[in-house]
Design a protein around this motif. Structure first.
Motif, PDB file in Angstrom:
ATOM      1  N   LYS A 203       0.762  -1.035  -0.111  1.00 39.15           N
ATOM      2  CA  LYS A 203      -0.100  -0.076  -0.001  1.00 39.15           C
ATOM      3  C   LYS A 203       0.941   1.142  -0.076  1.00 39.15           C
ATOM      4  O   LYS A 203       1.272   1.751   1.045  1.00 39.15           O
ATOM      5  CB  LYS A 203      -0.940   0.054   1.082  1.00 39.15           C
ATOM      6  N   TYR A 204       1.202   1.875  -1.321  1.00 35.04           N
ATOM      7  CA  TYR A 204       2.036   2.700  -1.330  1.00 35.04           C
ATOM      8  C   TYR A 204       1.358   4.113  -1.450  1.00 35.04           C
ATOM      9  O   TYR A 204       2.286   5.056  -1.976  1.00 35.04           O
ATOM     10  CB  TYR A 204       3.167   2.533  -2.354  1.00 35.04           C
ATOM     11  N   ARG A 205      -0.016   4.314  -1.697  1.00 31.93           N
ATOM     12  CA  ARG A 205      -0.583   5.445  -1.838  1.00 31.93           C
ATOM     13  C   ARG A 205      -2.021   5.172  -1.519  1.00 31.93           C
ATOM     14  O   ARG A 205      -2.448   4.135  -1.532  1.00 31.93           O
ATOM     15  CB  ARG A 205      -0.614   5.820  -3.496  1.00 31.93           C
ATOM     16  N   THR A 206      -2.639   6.234  -1.170  1.00 31.99           N
ATOM     17  CA  THR A 206      -4.140   6.362  -0.598  1.00 31.99           C
ATOM     18  C   THR A 206      -5.098   6.066  -1.676  1.00 31.99           C
ATOM     19  O   THR A 206      -4.919   6.664  -2.650  1.00 31.99           O
ATOM     20  CB  THR A 206      -4.337   7.607   0.190  1.00 31.99           C
ATOM     21  N   ASP A 207      -6.117   5.658  -1.367  1.00 32.31           N
ATOM     22  CA  ASP A 207      -7.273   5.247  -2.078  1.00 32.31           C
ATOM     23  C   ASP A 207      -7.845   6.814  -2.460  1.00 32.31           C
ATOM     24  O   ASP A 207      -8.211   7.116  -3.743  1.00 32.31           O
ATOM     25  CB  ASP A 207      -8.458   4.596  -1.557  1.00 32.31           C
ATOM     26  N   ALA A 208      -8.056   7.689  -1.685  1.00 28.60           N
ATOM     27  CA  ALA A 208      -8.068   9.163  -1.912  1.00 28.60           C
ATOM     28  C   ALA A 208      -7.511   9.677  -2.962  1.00 28.60           C
ATOM     29  O   ALA A 208      -8.094  10.617  -3.752  1.00 28.60           O
ATOM     30  CB  ALA A 208      -8.251  10.083  -0.767  1.00 28.60           C
ATOM     31  N   GLU A 209      -6.150   9.586  -3.026  1.00 30.44           N
ATOM     32  CA  GLU A 209      -5.169  10.198  -3.994  1.00 30.44           C
ATOM     33  C   GLU A 209      -5.724   9.620  -5.452  1.00 30.44           C
ATOM     34  O   GLU A 209      -5.568  10.307  -6.438  1.00 30.44           O
ATOM     35  CB  GLU A 209      -3.735   9.655  -3.842  1.00 30.44           C
ATOM     36  N   VAL A 210      -5.602   8.377  -5.322  1.00 34.99           N
ATOM     37  CA  VAL A 210      -6.011   7.493  -6.774  1.00 34.99           C
ATOM     38  C   VAL A 210      -7.395   8.282  -7.209  1.00 34.99           C
ATOM     39  O   VAL A 210      -7.682   8.542  -8.540  1.00 34.99           O
ATOM     40  CB  VAL A 210      -6.282   6.071  -6.804  1.00 34.99           C
ATOM     41  N   GLU A 211      -8.623   8.284  -6.399  1.00 32.26           N
ATOM     42  CA  GLU A 211      -9.733   8.742  -6.966  1.00 32.26           C
ATOM     43  C   GLU A 211      -9.682  10.189  -7.277  1.00 32.26           C
ATOM     44  O   GLU A 211     -10.310  10.371  -8.154  1.00 32.26           O
ATOM     45  CB  GLU A 211     -10.840   8.540  -5.642  1.00 32.26           C
ATOM     46  N   LYS A 212      -8.977  11.092  -6.618  1.00 32.83           N
ATOM     47  CA  LYS A 212      -8.868  12.379  -6.967  1.00 32.83           C
ATOM     48  C   LYS A 212      -8.299  12.492  -8.364  1.00 32.83           C
ATOM     49  O   LYS A 212      -8.756  13.282  -8.918  1.00 32.83           O
ATOM     50  CB  LYS A 212      -7.831  13.208  -5.909  1.00 32.83           C
ATOM     51  N   TRP A 213      -7.287  11.694  -8.739  1.00 34.48           N
ATOM     52  CA  TRP A 213      -6.567  11.823 -10.122  1.00 34.48           C
ATOM     53  C   TRP A 213      -7.730  11.330 -11.071  1.00 34.48           C
ATOM     54  O   TRP A 213      -7.856  11.645 -12.180  1.00 34.48           O
ATOM     55  CB  TRP A 213      -5.385  11.013 -10.056  1.00 34.48           C
ATOM     56  N   LYS A 214      -8.370  10.212 -10.778  1.00 33.22           N
ATOM     57  CA  LYS A 214      -9.448   9.612 -11.545  1.00 33.22           C
ATOM     58  C   LYS A 214     -10.446  10.807 -12.054  1.00 33.22           C
ATOM     59  O   LYS A 214     -10.981  10.581 -12.993  1.00 33.22           O
ATOM     60  CB  LYS A 214     -10.125   8.214 -10.983  1.00 33.22           C
ATOM     61  N   GLU A 215     -10.984  11.665 -11.219  1.00 32.34           N
ATOM     62  CA  GLU A 215     -11.828  12.406 -11.469  1.00 32.34           C
ATOM     63  C   GLU A 215     -11.401  13.441 -12.897  1.00 32.34           C
ATOM     64  O   GLU A 215     -11.892  14.131 -13.223  1.00 32.34           O
ATOM     65  CB  GLU A 215     -11.921  13.375 -10.093  1.00 32.34           C
TER      66      GLU A 215
END
Length: 289
Positions: A203-215
């Motif tokens: 787990k090297y990055r947060t789910d929130a970070e990924v979802e923010k970029w997916k937007e």
């Protein structure tokens, strides 16, 4: 964004994730999918596979499983283009981690010293496998390295295809005028993990970070941009997606139905000579092999 400014005769080199680059440069789904499955109908007759796919007919000089290894190949193509005075340019796609290896620095130095028509396209997704960029380099922006070689550099929003296209168009025009290479740093992101969907417990990055970029997914934001400008409608995109999915289904079926390479083809198109000989591997037999 980059490939739409290139001609059919221009060349590109890619990373181990070269499928999008191949398609953008004019590659076809059927032959690409067959190569991914190691089939004889693939672009490399099943010998390149996913990480080494190429198609010289459209100027795709190859994906590469070695980090940054495509960069000096693009510089070699740029040298040939300048030598032939054919007006063509080459573009090297690479990640932020690639700028830490010697091959990148040697290639960038040579391209600038010889004023070669090369576009250095850094897809900076802020991670090298599982390691954040700030853990492997002291600079924030890859583009800062351009000045050390004497070429212009620009940062663009890598999630905006128009911004990328405009920067690449300017860089390509500059190269064709004989003014040398340019570095474009596209700030982008990798939605999936380095090796696919699963993270293998890392787990090297947060789910929130990924979802923010997916937007800011560049495909969907571009669709909304064109709809807002009345250039296209939602129905137009639904038609495009339907056609695309149908083409992918056809490509998968084509690949699954294609034959595997015959064993007697193992040395065909293999050109690494055995030390002490001048014969390509495909011509060797017996003890020489």
């Amino acid at each position: 964004g980059v490939c739409t400014t290139l001609t059919d005769d221009d060349q590109i080199t890619s990373t181990h994730r070269g499928h999008g680059h191949l398609v953008a440069k004019g590659g076809q789904f059927n032959e690409m999918m067959a190569e991914l499955m190691g089939k004889a109908t693939g672009y490399c007759k099943g010998k390149g596979g996913s990480m080494h796919i190429s198609n010289l007919d459209v100027g795709m000089l190859g994906a590469n499983g070695i980090v940054g290894a495509g960069v000096p190949i693009a510089v070699g193509a740029g040298f040939a283009n300048k030598y032939k005075a054919n007006g063509n340019v080459s573009a090297a796609f690479f990640g932020d981690g690639s700028t830490n290896i010697g091959a990148f620095h040697e290639a960038a130095n040579m391209a600038c010293a010889l004023q070669l028509p090369v576009l250095f396209i850094c897809e900076n997704n802020e991670y090298g496998e599982f390691t954040p960029r700030d853990k492997t380099m002291a600079i924030t922006d890859i583009v800062d390295r351009a000045a050390g070689y004497g070429m212009p550099g620009v940062i663009v929003d890598g999630m905006d295809v128009v911004a990328v296209h405009e920067a690449a168009t300017e860089a390509a025009a500059r190269a064709r005028r004989g003014e040398g290479p340019s570095l474009i740093e596209a700030k982008t992101y990798r939605f999936y993990n380095h090796h696919g969907v699963q993270n293998l417990g890392l787990k090297y990055r947060t789910d929130a970070e990924v979802e923010k970029w997916k937007e800011r997914d560049p495909i969907f934001t571009f669709e909304e941009r064109l709809i807002a400008a009345s250039t296209a409608t939602r129905a137009d995109f639904e038609e495009v997606w339907a056609e695309l999915r149908a083409n992918i289904d056809v490509a998968i079926a084509f690949a699954e139905d294609s034959p595997l390479p015959d064993a007697d083809q193992i040395l065909v198109d293999v050109y690494s000579a055995t030390p002490g000989t001048n014969q390509p591997a495909s011509e060797m037999t017996g003890a020489a092999t």
